[in-house]
Design an enzyme around this catalytic site. Structure first.
Site, PDB file in Angstrom:
ATOM      1  N   GLU A  47      49.193 -27.358 -71.795  1.00 11.21           N
ATOM      2  CA  GLU A  47      48.168 -26.527 -71.632  1.00 11.21           C
ATOM      3  C   GLU A  47      47.911 -25.940 -73.032  1.00 11.21           C
ATOM      4  OE1 GLU A  47      49.177 -23.297 -69.197  1.00 11.21           O
ATOM      5  OE2 GLU A  47      46.644 -23.302 -68.580  1.00 11.21           O
ATOM      6  N   ASN A 115      39.155 -23.274 -69.636  1.00  5.87           N
ATOM      7  CA  ASN A 115      40.522 -24.310 -70.416  1.00  5.87           C
ATOM      8  C   ASN A 115      40.688 -25.355 -70.013  1.00  5.87           C
ATOM      9  OD1 ASN A 115      42.947 -24.206 -70.090  1.00  5.87           O
ATOM     10  ND2 ASN A 115      43.918 -22.334 -69.117  1.00  5.87           N
ATOM     11  N   LYS A 132      40.094 -26.344 -66.238  1.00  9.42           N
ATOM     12  CA  LYS A 132      41.120 -25.673 -65.215  1.00  9.42           C
ATOM     13  C   LYS A 132      40.407 -24.651 -64.095  1.00  9.42           C
ATOM     14  CE  LYS A 132      45.184 -22.703 -65.001  1.00  9.42           C
ATOM     15  NZ  LYS A 132      46.114 -22.577 -65.676  1.00  9.42           N
ATOM     16  N   GLU A 151      43.841 -14.797 -67.498  1.00  9.91           N
ATOM     17  CA  GLU A 151      42.861 -16.257 -67.688  1.00  9.91           C
ATOM     18  C   GLU A 151      41.408 -15.946 -67.020  1.00  9.91           C
ATOM     19  OE1 GLU A 151      44.959 -19.879 -67.195  1.00  9.91           O
ATOM     20  OE2 GLU A 151      46.140 -18.966 -66.792  1.00  9.91           O
ATOM     21  N   CYS A 182      47.969 -26.622 -65.463  1.00  7.99           N
ATOM     22  CA  CYS A 182      49.173 -25.512 -64.571  1.00  7.99           C
ATOM     23  C   CYS A 182      48.914 -25.263 -63.315  1.00  7.99           C
ATOM     24  CB  CYS A 182      49.094 -24.406 -65.407  1.00  7.99           C
ATOM     25  SG  CYS A 182      50.637 -23.350 -65.843  1.00  7.99           S
ATOM     26  N   ASN A 207      51.787 -23.674 -68.959  1.00 12.48           N
ATOM     27  CA  ASN A 207      52.139 -22.449 -69.627  1.00 12.48           C
ATOM     28  C   ASN A 207      52.989 -21.190 -68.765  1.00 12.48           C
ATOM     29  OD1 ASN A 207      51.854 -22.087 -72.742  1.00 12.48           O
ATOM     30  ND2 ASN A 207      50.774 -23.300 -71.798  1.00 12.48           N
TER      31      ASN A 207
HETATM   32  N1  CDV Z   1      49.235 -20.840 -67.338  1.00 16.01           N
HETATM   33  C1  CDV Z   1      49.504 -21.218 -66.253  1.00 16.01           C
HETATM   34  O1  CDV Z   1      48.376 -20.788 -65.367  1.00 16.01           O
HETATM   35  N2  CDV Z   1      50.477 -20.019 -65.220  1.00 16.01           N
HETATM   36  C2  CDV Z   1      50.628 -19.782 -64.097  1.00 16.01           C
HETATM   37  C3  CDV Z   1      51.634 -18.911 -63.395  1.00 16.01           C
HETATM   38  C4  CDV Z   1      50.869 -16.932 -63.975  1.00 16.01           C
HETATM   39  C5  CDV Z   1      52.168 -18.604 -62.059  1.00 16.01           C
HETATM   40  C6  CDV Z   1      51.264 -20.644 -63.213  1.00 16.01           C
HETATM   41  O2  CDV Z   1      50.770 -21.048 -62.325  1.00 16.01           O
HETATM   42  O3  CDV Z   1      52.524 -21.565 -63.656  1.00 16.01           O
END
Ligand code: CDV
Length: 333
Positions: A47, A115, A132, A151, A182, A207
């Protein structure tokens, strides 16, 4: 025709705020070359793989933050990646911040930020784009947090649904490809929408900070990794697909992101796992025929799903506690 493909996950070590696109793209090209040498036909980058994880930096006016996003792919800075894909005959997945000028839900043409991730064919053509949906974090500066996670300020909720495309990958012929980004990996609804389109390969970048700043209590570091793996393994098993889940890892702008990137098979088994928090390749041979077992037996959706019992999934967003049962009440309250 054999339905075997070799896939690589290209975990990235940290990208510091000052690191330029050219430097990052150089790292990506080196990883892509390594993936090619190891026989991979597709390589998955994380990501927001072209920059630091910029939503940790507060910006009063989002219009001053446009430099973090891509308005075109390829651009001058990212062209070497597309050239390398053609040279090595390898497809790639990459996550990035996207700026587009397009109509919003009210039909108003305006600048929008997402994103986003794309899968690019070795010819350089974009085969699949995903934006996303499950954006974590907050919209406004939070003075209680050591590190911001903005975000919800930097991106709009993705408006492309969870698409799956059937496209050629390596020697295997067409493969049903889908993506999550993510936080999406923690939501079974997202996986199931992909599963309902017979997804065979889910590409996913992340991330994830090593500590949970939203929690009131303590969440152990090893459980943070465990919860990530648990979600990915369950998603692959319950939807009979392979998953390539790739992290940005290490200490980035003073904030620790965990790595532990994995490739998972449709039985939910981890086939490969990263062991550093740096630029690192993981590679696995995936026999797509293995998707048939789950899809035709325990997770034969046509035979066993009961949509008449799933109404709440679409009707309700937040959870609601039931009324308390008291002696003399009927079963189920
Ligand atoms: N970049 C993300 O989506 N990170 C989230 C954190 C903030 C919980 C994740 O689900 O990994």
């Amino acid at each position: 025709m054999s339905r075997k493909i070799t896939v690589a996950g290209a975990q990235l070590g940290p990208i510091q705020k000052a690191e330029g696109r050219d430097e990052v793209v150089g790292r990506l090209v080196r990883l892509m070359e390594g993936a090619h040498r190891r026989g991979a036909e597709v390589v998955v980058f994380p990501e927001l793989a072209l920059t630091t994880f910029f939503p940790r930096w507060y910006e009063e006016d989002i219009n001053n933050a446009d430099h973090w996003y891509e308005s075109a792919l390829p651009s001058n800075a990212t062209a070497p990646l597309f050239d390398a894909a053609r040279r090595f005959n390898i497809g790639f997945h990459i996550g990035y911040g996207e700026i587009v000028h397009e109509p919003d839900e009210g039909g108003v043409q305006r600048k929008r930020h997402f994103n986003t991730a794309v899968y690019v064919h070795p010819t350089g053509e974009v085969v699949l784009k995903y934006r996303k949906v499950h954006l974590p974090g907050h919209r406004d500066f939070d003075p209680k947090r050591k590190v911001q996670h903005l975000e919800k300020r930097y991106f709009e909720v993705g408006n492309l649904g969870f698409p799956v495309v059937r496209a050629p990958v390596g020697q295997a012929g067409p493969v049903n490809i889908g993506m999550l980004i993510c936080n999406d990996r923690r939501w079974p609804e997202a996986w199931r929408v992909l599963g309902l389109q017979q997804v065979e390969l889910v590409m996913l970048g992340y991330n994830t900070p090593s500590t949970n700043q939203d929690a009131q209590g303590f969440e152990a570091h090893h459980l943070r990794v465990e919860h990530s793996h648990l979600s990915i393994r369950a998603g692959c098993y319950q939807n009979a697909c392979f998953g390539v889940a790739v992290a940005k890892a290490g200490t980035e702008d003073g904030c620790e992101l965990f790595g532990n990137s994995i490739i998972v098979n449709p039985q939910g088994q981890i086939m490969a796992e990263a062991v550093t928090w740096d630029d690192e390749l993981i590679v696995a041979d995936c026999d797509l025929e293995q998707c048939e077992l789950g899809r035709n037996s325990i997770f034969n959706f046509a035979a066993h799903r009961r949509t008449e019992a799933y109404g709440r999934i679409l009707e309700q967003t937040g959870s609601v506690a039931p009324d308390e049962w008291k002696p003399g009440d009927k079963p189920n309250g």
